[in-house]
Scaffold this motif. Structure first.
Motif, PDB file in Angstrom:
ATOM      1  N   PRO A  11       0.701  -1.309   0.131  1.00  0.00           N
ATOM      2  CA  PRO A  11       0.113   0.059  -0.129  1.00  0.00           C
ATOM      3  C   PRO A  11       0.839   1.279   0.161  1.00  0.00           C
ATOM      4  O   PRO A  11       0.613   2.301  -0.440  1.00  0.00           O
ATOM      5  CB  PRO A  11      -0.829  -0.174   1.226  1.00  0.00           C
TER       6      PRO A  11
ATOM      7  N   ARG B 208       0.712   6.741  -6.978  1.00  0.00           N
ATOM      8  CA  ARG B 208      -0.450   7.443  -7.411  1.00  0.00           C
ATOM      9  C   ARG B 208      -0.309   8.951  -7.332  1.00  0.00           C
ATOM     10  O   ARG B 208      -0.646   9.751  -7.932  1.00  0.00           O
ATOM     11  CB  ARG B 208      -1.618   7.154  -6.394  1.00  0.00           C
ATOM     12  N   ARG B 209       0.962   9.188  -6.181  1.00  0.00           N
ATOM     13  CA  ARG B 209       0.952  10.482  -5.926  1.00  0.00           C
ATOM     14  C   ARG B 209       2.103  11.135  -6.853  1.00  0.00           C
ATOM     15  O   ARG B 209       2.268  12.098  -7.404  1.00  0.00           O
ATOM     16  CB  ARG B 209       1.491  10.782  -4.580  1.00  0.00           C
TER      17      ARG B 209
ATOM     18  N   TRP C  63       2.083   1.645  -3.529  1.00  0.00           N
ATOM     19  CA  TRP C  63       0.924   2.025  -4.537  1.00  0.00           C
ATOM     20  C   TRP C  63       0.550   3.646  -4.188  1.00  0.00           C
ATOM     21  O   TRP C  63       0.226   4.405  -5.182  1.00  0.00           O
ATOM     22  CB  TRP C  63      -0.426   1.356  -3.968  1.00  0.00           C
ATOM     23  N   SER C  64       0.478   3.775  -3.099  1.00  0.00           N
ATOM     24  CA  SER C  64       0.300   5.414  -2.834  1.00  0.00           C
ATOM     25  C   SER C  64       1.300   6.210  -3.238  1.00  0.00           C
ATOM     26  O   SER C  64       1.126   7.306  -3.917  1.00  0.00           O
ATOM     27  CB  SER C  64       0.232   5.553  -1.213  1.00  0.00           C
ATOM     28  N   GLN C  65       2.600   5.858  -3.312  1.00  0.00           N
ATOM     29  CA  GLN C  65       3.672   6.372  -3.986  1.00  0.00           C
ATOM     30  C   GLN C  65       3.342   6.825  -5.496  1.00  0.00           C
ATOM     31  O   GLN C  65       3.541   7.910  -5.874  1.00  0.00           O
ATOM     32  CB  GLN C  65       5.030   5.909  -3.679  1.00  0.00           C
TER      33      GLN C  65
END
Length: 206
Positions: free
Chosen positions: A17, A24-25, A20-22
């Motif tokens: 996660p 996305r950002r 995934w967050s990296q």
């Protein structure tokens, strides 16, 4: 890089996660995160520490935090850190002016007295031949109470940990800004121009 990253499917499930967050950002997973992730517990410890230092309720305002992280990164020759932290500084300050002037801040009129005092403190801690004088500490106390001074010092120390880690392992810039090789001399300028939207905020990034 001196040490390769592993395929994403080789990392523990509970780190995915974060990656995934990296992605996305920032548009991609950050290389330092993949390196720290080789030791998942170490990754978690670093992530928690950075999260505390860069929280919204920090007594150190966001522009000042970015000035610190970029200046430490320049001194420590961290290409990745200069790249991503310069993008954040540009977003937080609203222009590229302070990014472009930072390596020569002593000769620039863009920085107020508080910023200049913090940058002096940053360099005194970061440079191996530096020392924090009683006079400098007295000037810092004009702007910060004891708790804020501890946090500021922690931020500078953390950025030294992070940028020295990345520099030693030769982590490259990932294209957040076009940045020349970070200079360790005050008289040399770092040319920087934003090439994509700066990140909203950082995580295991520099």
């Amino acid at each position: 890089m001196h040490i390769p990253t592993k395929p994403l499917n080789a990392y523990p499930w509970w780190l995915k996660p974060f990656f995934w967050s990296q992605k996305r950002r920032y548009g991609s997973v950050l290389q330092p995160g993949l390196l720290w992730g080789r030791l998942p517990r170490l990754f978690a410890a670093v992530a928690i520490l950075y999260g505390v230092l860069d929280r919204r309720s920090s007594p150190i305002d966001p522009v000042l935090r970015s000035l610190v992280t970029v200046r430490v990164s320049q001194i420590n020759w961290c290409h990745f850190c200069v790249d991503i932290n310069s993008a954040t500084l540009a977003r937080r300050s609203g222009s590229m002016d302070k990014v472009e002037a930072l390596s020569g801040w002593r000769e620039s009129d863009l920085f107020d007295e508080k910023e200049r005092t913090v940058l002096e403190y940053t360099e005194a801690i970061t440079r191996t031949d530096g020392q924090v004088s009683d006079d400098l500490m007295a000037r810092l106390r004009m702007y910060f109470d004891d708790d804020a001074l501890v946090e500021l010092t922690g931020l500078i120390a953390f950025q030294n940990l992070s940028s020295k880690f990345n520099a030693a392992l030769d982590v490259p810039a990932q294209g957040f800004c076009q940045v020349k090789t970070p200079e360790s001399q005050d008289t040399e300028k770092t040319g920087t121009s934003v090439t994509q939207s700066p990140p909203k905020h950082q995580e295991i990034k520099s």
